[in-house]
Design an enzyme around this catalytic site. Structure first.
Site: not given
Length: 134
Positions: A93, A111
């Site tokens: 991330d 995401d």
């Protein structure tokens, strides 16, 4: 990953950083602190969901553009995170938004695709329901 140390962060905007984070769990690091079984669980879940959505996409009429786009976004995001998880053992991330002392959990482009796809499915459900009540 090659240009950042784990946890390193570069300020881009007053509300946005690029931050290298690792997610061993699911959304918001759900189940991240377990012994490692979750890697295989989330890999399997991504494969099963992607296959189910591919079948649904295959059977769906081409005219259902909103629903088909939603399925494609969810499949793409799930596969993207699954590849990351299979290759690295975790999902990378890097998008970090914040305001003052309030920080949103760090996330990635896959995401975003999953969330936008889910949002489109919800929107499509409302549109379909409205059309049926007319």
């Amino acid at each position: 990953m090659q240009n950042f140390e784990f946890g390193e962060s570069i300020n881009i905007l007053p509300i946005f950083n690029l931050t290298y984070a690792r997610n061993y769990g699911a959304a918001f690091s759900f189940l991240a602190d377990h012994s490692g079984w979750q890697k295989y669980f989330f890999l399997g879940l991504a494969v099963v969901i992607s296959l189910a959505l591919i079948v649904a996409l295959w059977k769906n009429q081409a005219i259902k553009k909103l629903e088909n786009s939603a399925y494609a976004l969810i499949i793409g995001g799930a596969i993207g995170n699954a590849i990351d998880r299979a290759y690295n053992g975790y999902v990378v991330d890097f998008l970090h938004f914040y305001w003052d002392v309030y920080h949103y959990p760090v996330f990635n482009v896959a995401d975003i695709a999953i969330c936008v796809g889910a949002g489109l499915l919800i929107l499509e459900a409302f549109i379909t329901k409205k059309e049926k009540t007319k």
